[in-house]
Structures are given as structure tokens and as C-alpha cells.
Design a protein around this motif. Structure first.
Motif, PDB file in Angstrom:
ATOM      1  N   GLY A 196       0.608  -5.073 -25.828  1.00 22.27           N
ATOM      2  CA  GLY A 196       1.482  -3.317 -24.372  1.00 22.27           C
ATOM      3  C   GLY A 196       0.556  -1.940 -24.502  1.00 22.27           C
ATOM      4  O   GLY A 196      -0.769  -2.229 -25.414  1.00 22.27           O
ATOM      5  N   GLN A 197       0.302  -1.593 -22.879  1.00 22.39           N
ATOM      6  CA  GLN A 197      -0.054   0.076 -22.959  1.00 22.39           C
ATOM      7  C   GLN A 197       0.668   1.003 -22.392  1.00 22.39           C
ATOM      8  O   GLN A 197       1.786   0.225 -21.538  1.00 22.39           O
ATOM      9  CB  GLN A 197      -1.529  -0.322 -22.143  1.00 22.39           C
ATOM     10  N   VAL A 198       0.815   1.983 -22.241  1.00 15.28           N
ATOM     11  CA  VAL A 198       2.186   2.900 -21.868  1.00 15.28           C
ATOM     12  C   VAL A 198       1.009   4.429 -21.418  1.00 15.28           C
ATOM     13  O   VAL A 198       0.636   4.614 -21.996  1.00 15.28           O
ATOM     14  CB  VAL A 198       3.336   3.056 -22.577  1.00 15.28           C
ATOM     15  N   VAL A 199       2.015   4.540 -20.224  1.00 16.75           N
ATOM     16  CA  VAL A 199       1.299   6.699 -19.690  1.00 16.75           C
ATOM     17  C   VAL A 199       2.575   7.087 -20.024  1.00 16.75           C
ATOM     18  O   VAL A 199       3.840   6.267 -18.770  1.00 16.75           O
ATOM     19  CB  VAL A 199       0.907   5.881 -18.480  1.00 16.75           C
ATOM     20  N   ASP A 200       2.764   8.257 -20.001  1.00 16.83           N
ATOM     21  CA  ASP A 200       4.092   8.967 -19.829  1.00 16.83           C
ATOM     22  C   ASP A 200       4.471   9.423 -18.379  1.00 16.83           C
ATOM     23  O   ASP A 200       4.792   9.112 -18.084  1.00 16.83           O
ATOM     24  CB  ASP A 200       3.531  10.410 -20.620  1.00 16.83           C
ATOM     25  N   HIS A 201       2.793   9.609 -17.727  1.00 25.06           N
ATOM     26  CA  HIS A 201       2.577  10.066 -16.020  1.00 25.06           C
ATOM     27  C   HIS A 201       1.876   9.906 -15.686  1.00 25.06           C
ATOM     28  O   HIS A 201       0.049   9.340 -15.701  1.00 25.06           O
ATOM     29  CB  HIS A 201       3.424  11.789 -16.199  1.00 25.06           C
ATOM     30  N   ALA A 202       1.638   9.152 -13.931  1.00 25.60           N
ATOM     31  CA  ALA A 202       1.114   9.450 -13.828  1.00 25.60           C
ATOM     32  C   ALA A 202       1.312   9.488 -12.240  1.00 25.60           C
ATOM     33  O   ALA A 202       2.187   9.582 -11.888  1.00 25.60           O
ATOM     34  CB  ALA A 202       0.469   7.441 -13.828  1.00 25.60           C
ATOM     35  N   VAL A 203      -0.183   9.746 -11.581  1.00 27.21           N
ATOM     36  CA  VAL A 203      -0.088  10.124 -10.269  1.00 27.21           C
ATOM     37  C   VAL A 203      -1.189   9.545  -9.297  1.00 27.21           C
ATOM     38  O   VAL A 203      -2.128   9.270  -9.944  1.00 27.21           O
ATOM     39  CB  VAL A 203      -0.937  11.258  -9.742  1.00 27.21           C
ATOM     40  N   LEU A 204      -1.133   8.145  -8.423  1.00 23.54           N
ATOM     41  CA  LEU A 204      -2.026   7.078  -8.050  1.00 23.54           C
ATOM     42  C   LEU A 204      -1.800   7.800  -6.638  1.00 23.54           C
ATOM     43  O   LEU A 204      -1.134   7.437  -5.432  1.00 23.54           O
ATOM     44  CB  LEU A 204      -1.374   5.769  -8.557  1.00 23.54           C
ATOM     45  N   THR A 205      -3.106   7.589  -6.310  1.00 22.93           N
ATOM     46  CA  THR A 205      -3.530   7.876  -4.781  1.00 22.93           C
ATOM     47  C   THR A 205      -4.453   6.904  -4.234  1.00 22.93           C
ATOM     48  O   THR A 205      -4.949   6.085  -4.723  1.00 22.93           O
ATOM     49  CB  THR A 205      -3.945   8.955  -4.328  1.00 22.93           C
ATOM     50  N   ASP A 206      -4.113   6.552  -2.463  1.00 22.40           N
ATOM     51  CA  ASP A 206      -4.247   5.468  -2.247  1.00 22.40           C
ATOM     52  C   ASP A 206      -4.524   4.207  -1.916  1.00 22.40           C
ATOM     53  O   ASP A 206      -5.425   3.446  -2.854  1.00 22.40           O
ATOM     54  CB  ASP A 206      -6.411   5.791  -1.496  1.00 22.40           C
ATOM     55  N   VAL A 207      -3.065   3.380  -3.093  1.00 23.54           N
ATOM     56  CA  VAL A 207      -3.157   2.212  -3.051  1.00 23.54           C
ATOM     57  C   VAL A 207      -2.912   1.156  -2.845  1.00 23.54           C
ATOM     58  O   VAL A 207      -2.108   1.206  -1.742  1.00 23.54           O
ATOM     59  CB  VAL A 207      -1.046   2.685  -4.112  1.00 23.54           C
ATOM     60  N   LYS A 208      -3.607   0.365  -3.365  1.00 22.64           N
ATOM     61  CA  LYS A 208      -3.915  -0.611  -2.565  1.00 22.64           C
ATOM     62  C   LYS A 208      -3.472  -2.077  -3.219  1.00 22.64           C
ATOM     63  O   LYS A 208      -4.310  -2.264  -4.276  1.00 22.64           O
ATOM     64  CB  LYS A 208      -4.737  -0.845  -1.437  1.00 22.64           C
ATOM     65  N   GLN A 209      -2.396  -3.239  -3.340  1.00 17.02           N
ATOM     66  CA  GLN A 209      -2.293  -4.056  -4.090  1.00 17.02           C
ATOM     67  C   GLN A 209      -1.516  -4.850  -3.754  1.00 17.02           C
ATOM     68  O   GLN A 209      -1.373  -5.171  -2.585  1.00 17.02           O
ATOM     69  CB  GLN A 209      -0.953  -3.544  -5.325  1.00 17.02           C
ATOM     70  N   SER A 265       0.646  -1.278  -0.034  1.00 19.55           N
ATOM     71  CA  SER A 265      -0.434   0.320   0.063  1.00 19.55           C
ATOM     72  C   SER A 265       0.434   1.384   0.348  1.00 19.55           C
ATOM     73  O   SER A 265       1.651   1.352   0.156  1.00 19.55           O
ATOM     74  CB  SER A 265      -1.182   0.001   1.040  1.00 19.55           C
ATOM     75  N   ALA A 266       0.219   2.430  -0.685  1.00 20.48           N
ATOM     76  CA  ALA A 266       1.095   3.663  -0.432  1.00 20.48           C
ATOM     77  C   ALA A 266       0.055   4.920  -0.860  1.00 20.48           C
ATOM     78  O   ALA A 266      -0.682   4.454  -0.977  1.00 20.48           O
ATOM     79  CB  ALA A 266       2.106   3.967  -1.367  1.00 20.48           C
TER      80      ALA A 266
END
Length: 220
Positions: free
Chosen positions: A180-193, A55-56
């Protein structure tokens, strides 16, 4: 606007509570993560088949690549995963946990924490095999349906490969026709994995804390 691969994209795409459709994932293998010399990853290891939680509060990352994959663990059991590569990431308040059954005593919880106190975890060339991710996310520069082999070549993420299907954990480069798929920039919040494995080129964990108990409780 065009992304790093030269494709036309719409910036600022926002998806909430996403899982494995578009999953630039975040995860850390704790003490198993190795700093690699000259950007070359170490030899592949067999996957135990034991899932762990991560988590983060937030992950801010540059260049996410993803494709589907199947991991075969050391006992020969297959696990469907989203294999993701992240070129560089800043991770705030990271927690990783695994619960290990212990005969007679019960369940042993091992918990790793880092990236709090205003000093996030810094990582490069993260490669993850995750089977579930939940987060709030904002993606900028999104390309879906590209060749995974082309993405791997152009992003230069070390270790972004698919598994061979052998229990030894070996990998091989993606084929030209792999999705495949690609993202230049990402901001993820409340991460649970939850994930089966993670590697990294380099990782700086300020304020690292590792604890063990018999509570059978994880990060979430």
C-alpha cells in the motif's frame, strides 16, 4: 516531518503526468453514487466491465490510500486496477462520461457535469477502481510500501478494501502483507482518468447536469 502514520516523509514531492505508480485517483460514478447513512457503505454491486471517463480541472484532497487489485466483472472477465481511497476531496469542473454501444443507432454517450461556476463538488470516502490516470500532481506527506491493511485501519476510509475475485463485486479487508501507499495531502490538476467503478460515502454535486446524445464523444 512525519505523516499521519508516523513515518518520516519529504513534503512537497511533485510528479508530472503520472499513471499507476502512485495514483491517488479521482472519479465519480454519477447517479450510481449513493449517500450512505452513518458512514456505512451499501452492499457491493457486480461490475459491468464497461469503462468510463472522468476529467476535472483540479482535485484537492486529504488522505489518499492506494493498493493494486483485480476486478472481476459480471461476465467473469478480470481487469487489473489501482484501488484508491480518498477520505475527502474538493473537485473543480468535473465531467464523467460513458459510451454505450446501441444496435443500429450507434454509440450512446451519457455525460455528467458538476462542480463548475465556483462551487466545486464535495465528496467523502471516495473509493475508485481505475486502470489509467494522467494528471499534474503535488503530493505532501508520502509513504510508499506500507501495509495496505494498516493504512486502511489508520485512515478510516470507508470501503477501502480489495475485491474477492468473485463476479458479484464483493470485497474483503486487505491482508497485512498487501502493498500500500498513502499521501496526506494532494493537489491534482488537468485530471484524466478511466475507471471501472467508483463509490462514495457522501457527494454534493452543485450545478449537476446529465445529458445523452449519439455523438460517441466523452469528456476528453
Amino acid at each position: 516531518m512525519k505523516d499521519a502514520l508516523g513515518s518520516q516523509v519529504l513534503g512537497g514531492t511533485k510528479w508530472k503526468r503520472f499513471a499507476l505508480v502512485m495514483v491517488p485517483t479521482v472519479g465519480i460514478a454519477g447517479a450510481m453514487t449513493v449517500a450512505m447513512a452513518n458512514g456505512v457503505l451499501a452492499s457491493s454491486f457486480a461490475v459491468s466491465g464497461q469503462r468510463f471517463e472522468v476529467s476535472a480541472d483540479q482535485l484537492d484532497g486529504q488522505t489518499f490510500a492506494q493498493s493494486g487489485d483485480v476486478v472481476v466483472d459480471a461476465n467473469g472477465k478480470p481487469h487489473a486496477v489501482a484501488v484508491a481511497g480518498i477520505k475527502s476531496a474538493t473537485i473543480t469542473n468535473m465531467c464523467q462520461s460513458v459510451v454505450v454501444p446501441i444496435p443500429v443507432l450507434g454509440n450512446l454517450s451519457i455525460i455528467l457535469r458538476a462542480g463548475g461556476g465556483g462551487t466545486p463538488v464535495q465528496a467523502t470516502d471516495l473509493v475508485l477502481d481505475a486502470d489509467q490516470v494522467n494528471a499534474d500532481a503535488t503530493f505532501t506527506g508520502v509513504t510508499i510500501g506500507a501495509s495496505a491493511a494498516d493504512i486502511a485501519s489508520k485512515t478510516g476510509i470507508q470501503g477501502f478494501e480489495k475485491h474477492t475475485g468473485n463476479p458479484d463485486g464483493s470485497t474483503t479487508p486487505f491482508a497485512a502483507g498487501d502493498f500500500g501507499q498513502v499521501v496526506d495531502h494532494a493537489v491534482l490538476t488537468d485530471v484524466k482518468q478511466t475507471a471501472y467503478s467508483t463509490t462514495a460515502g457522501t457527494m454534493a454535486l452543485k450545478g449537476l447536469s446529465i445529458s445523452a446524445n449519439l455523438s460517441a464523444q466523452g469528456c476528453y
